[in-house]
Write an enzyme that holds these catalytic residues in place. Structure first.
Site, PDB file in Angstrom:
ATOM      1  N   TRP A 134      -1.362  -8.614   2.771  1.00 14.30           N
ATOM      2  CA  TRP A 134      -1.768  -7.603   1.792  1.00 14.30           C
ATOM      3  C   TRP A 134      -2.115  -8.341   0.498  1.00 14.30           C
ATOM      4  O   TRP A 134      -1.327  -9.180   0.034  1.00 14.30           O
ATOM      5  CB  TRP A 134      -0.581  -6.658   1.581  1.00 14.30           C
ATOM      6  N   ASP A 215       8.790  -6.155   3.743  1.00  7.77           N
ATOM      7  CA  ASP A 215       7.927  -5.146   3.156  1.00  7.77           C
ATOM      8  C   ASP A 215       7.602  -4.157   4.275  1.00  7.77           C
ATOM      9  O   ASP A 215       7.031  -4.533   5.303  1.00  7.77           O
ATOM     10  CB  ASP A 215       6.645  -5.809   2.622  1.00  7.77           C
ATOM     11  N   LYS A 251       2.056   6.081   3.081  1.00 12.36           N
ATOM     12  CA  LYS A 251       1.344   6.256   4.349  1.00 12.36           C
ATOM     13  C   LYS A 251       2.063   7.259   5.252  1.00 12.36           C
ATOM     14  O   LYS A 251       1.441   8.152   5.792  1.00 12.36           O
ATOM     15  CB  LYS A 251       1.231   4.928   5.101  1.00 12.36           C
TER      16      LYS A 251
HETATM   17  N1  PLP Z   1       2.830  -3.410   1.302  1.00 11.12           N
HETATM   18  C1  PLP Z   1       1.832  -3.426   2.183  1.00 11.12           C
HETATM   19  C2  PLP Z   1       1.845  -4.443   3.261  1.00 11.12           C
HETATM   20  C3  PLP Z   1       0.802  -2.495   2.097  1.00 11.12           C
HETATM   21  O1  PLP Z   1      -0.176  -2.521   2.998  1.00 11.12           O
HETATM   22  C4  PLP Z   1       0.827  -1.534   1.056  1.00 11.12           C
HETATM   23  C5  PLP Z   1      -0.270  -0.589   0.903  1.00 11.12           C
HETATM   24  O2  PLP Z   1      -1.378  -0.759   1.310  1.00 11.12           O
HETATM   25  C6  PLP Z   1       1.913  -1.558   0.169  1.00 11.12           C
HETATM   26  C7  PLP Z   1       2.885  -2.512   0.327  1.00 11.12           C
HETATM   27  C8  PLP Z   1       2.134  -0.640  -0.986  1.00 11.12           C
HETATM   28  O3  PLP Z   1       1.497   0.530  -1.067  1.00 11.12           O
HETATM   29  P1  PLP Z   1       1.943   1.638  -2.080  1.00 11.12           P
HETATM   30  O4  PLP Z   1       2.249   0.995  -3.381  1.00 11.12           O
HETATM   31  O5  PLP Z   1       0.776   2.540  -2.146  1.00 11.12           O
HETATM   32  O6  PLP Z   1       3.151   2.291  -1.504  1.00 11.12           O
END
Ligand code: PLP
Length: 402
Positions: A134, A215, A251
Site C-alpha cells: 500500500w 495491517d 472496506k
Molecule cells: N492499509 C491498507 C493495506 C490499505 O489498503 C488501506 C486502504 O486502502 C488502509 C490501510 C487504510 O485505509 P483507510 O484509512 O481508508 O481505513
C-alpha cells in the site's frame, strides 16, 4: 516576500489523481478500476443494509448527544474491535493484556502505531514493508523517522509469494526490526502466505525478535469469513508475540468517509497494557483530541448486537462473492479470447485487488485508447468490474498484451 516562498509543489496523490482523471473523462465506456472501494454490479457505491439499520437506530436514539468521545474511543467500540480481530477466545483477551485505541480509520491506526513506536520502541530504527505494498506505508513510517526498507514479497515469475526471499530478508534484517505485515488480502498483490508459510514467518520473526505490525484493512473481504481472515494475527498472538494490529472499517463496513478504525495492542501483562494505553491517550490528545463519533457508533451498534452482526456477515458475503464472480468472469473472458500469457492468478488472488502483471506501458494504452483507469503497477480493483463491463475490459487487455 511570502513566508511560503520556499514551499515546493508536491505531486498529486497517484490514486486520487486517477479518480479525478476518470471523472473528467466523458467517454461512456470508461471504467475506474483504480481506487479500492466496493461497487455494486451497477457500479454504484454500496451502503450496507446493516449500516442503514444502525443509522436508523442512531437517529431514533433520543438519549444521544454530541459530547466529546473519550480520548481513546468508547470502550464498547474498542473492545468489540479487539474481539473481532483477536477472537473472543484469544489468550490476550482472557488474560486482559491488550488495549484498543480508536483511530482515524486504518491510516490513522498505522500512523498512531508508527508514532508510538518512534517514541517508545528502541530495539531498531528500521521498519520493513513488503515490495510492493500500500503506497502509504512508506509515507507513514518515514514521516515519524523510521528508516524504511523493502522486504521481498512478490515474485513476478510465479505471480505469487516470494516466500524464500521474504524469510531471507527477515534473517538478514537487524534484530528487533519492525515488520509491517498485511493480515489478509495483501494490497496490491492479492497474494497471502499460506498457513504453513505464516508459521515459518513467525518462527523466523521469533528468532530475530522482529516486531509484528499487522495491517488489517480487509477483514471479511478476503475469504468472506471474518475468522478465517484473522487467522494469521490470532496465530501470532497464540505464539506469544507482542504486536500491533491496525483495523479499518472502511472496506468491510463500507464506511470509507467516516474514518472508523482501531489499533489493537497486545502486550505481555495487564499493567503493561495500561501503561501503553496511557501513552497512546497522550499522543492522541495532541493529534486529534477525541476520535469522531458517527462511524464508530455505527460499528459499535452492529458489533454488539447478535442479529445485526449476523446480518453484517451476510452483507460481507455479498461483497466478497461479487468480487470472486468478477474474477472468474474476467478470467473466463481472457481464456476465451486466447489472450497470450497465463491468467489463473486472477482467480487465485484474493481480496479487492488483482495484480495482473500488466506493464506501465500497457496500463497507459488502456487509459488512452480504452478509457480504463488503473494504477501504473497493473493493479485492478475488482470492485470496479461488472457484468456489463467485463467483456470490454477483457478485450482491451487482450489488445494491449498482443
Ligand atoms: N492499509 C491498507 C493495506 C490499505 O489498503 C488501506 C486502504 O486502502 C488502509 C490501510 C487504510 O485505509 P483507510 O484509512 O481508508 O481505513
Amino acid at each position: 516576500v511570502s513566508v511560503f516562498q520556499q514551499v515546493p509543489l508536491a505531486p498529486p496523490d497517484a490514486i486520487f489523481n486517477l479518480t479525478n482523471q476518470f471523472k473528467a473523462d466523458t467517454d461512456p465506456k470508461k471504467i475506474n478500476i483504480g481506487v479500492g472501494a466496493f461497487r455494486t454490479d451497477e457500479l454504484k457505491p454500496y451502503v450496507l443494509p446493516v449500516v442503514k439499520k444502525a443509522k436508523a437506530i442512531l437517529f431514533d436514539d433520543e438519549t444521544l448527544d454530541h459530547e466529546y468521545q473519550p480520548i481513546a474511543g468508547q470502550k464498547s467500540y474498542t473492545n468489540a474491535a479487539v474481539k473481532l480481530i483477536l477472537g473472543q477466545d484469544s489468550p490476550a483477551i482472557k488474560e486482559n493484556r491488550y488495549a484498543g485505541v480508536q483511530t482515524i480509520s486504518g491510516t490513522g491506526a498505522n500512523h498512531t502505531g508508527a508514532l508510538f513506536l518512534s517514541l517508545f520502541y528502541n530495539k531498531s530504527k528500521k521498519c520493513y514493508i513488503s515490495n510492493p505494498t500500500w503506497a502509504n506505508h512508506r509515507n507513514i513510517f518515514s514521516l515519524v523517522g523510521f528508516e524504511v526498507e523493502d522486504y521481498a514479497y512478490w515474485n513476478p515469475e510465479t505471480r505469487g509469494l516470494d516466500y524464500e526471499g521474504l524469510l531471507k530478508s527477515m534473517r538478514d534484517a537487524p534484530e528487533g526490526s519492525i515488520y509491517v505485515l498485511h493480515a489478509c488480502a495483501h494490497n496490491p498483490t492479492g497474494v497471502d502466505p499460506t498457513r504453513e508459510q505464516w508459521k515459518g514467518i513467525a518462527k523466523v520473526m521469533r528468532e530475530k525478535n522482529l516486531f509484528p505490525f499487522f495491517d488489517c484493512a480487509y477483514q471479511g473481504f478476503a475469504s468472506g469469513d471474518l475468522d478465517n481472515d484473522a487467522w494469521a494475527v490470532r496465530y501470532f498472538v497464540e505464539q506469544g508475540f507482542e504486536l500491533f494490529v491496525c483495523q479499518s472499517f472502511a472496506k468491510n463496513f463500507g464506511l470509507y468517509g467516516e474514518r472508523a478504525g482501531n489499533l489493537t495492542i497486545v502486550t505481555k501483562s495487564t499493567e503493561e497494557a495500561q501503561r501503553v494505553l496511557s501513552q497512546f491517550e497522550k499522543l492522541q490528545r495532541s493529534e486529534i483530541s477525541n476520535p469522531p463519533a458517527f462511524g464508530s457508533r455505527i460499528v459499535d451498534i452492529v458489533l454488539n448486537d447478535a442479529a445485526l452482526y449476523k446480518e453484517w456477515t451476510e452483507n460481507l458475503k455479498y461483497m466478497s462473492s461479487r468480487i470472486m464472480e468478477m474474477r472468474k468472469a474476467l478470467y473466463e473472458n481472457l481464456i476465451q479470447l486466447g489472450t497470450p500469457g497465463t491468467w489463473n492468478h486472477i482467480t487465485d488472488q484474493i481480496g479487492m485487488f488483482s495484480f495482473t502483471g500488466l506493464k506501465a506501458s500497457q496500463v497507459k494504452v488502456l487509459k488512452e485508447k480504452y478509457h480504463i483507469y488503473m494504477t501504473e503497477n497493473g493493479r485492478v480493483s475488482m470492485a470496479g468490474v461488472s457484468t456489463t463491463n467485463v467483456d470490454y475490459l477483457a478485450k482491451a487487455i487482450d489488445d494491449v498484451v498482443r
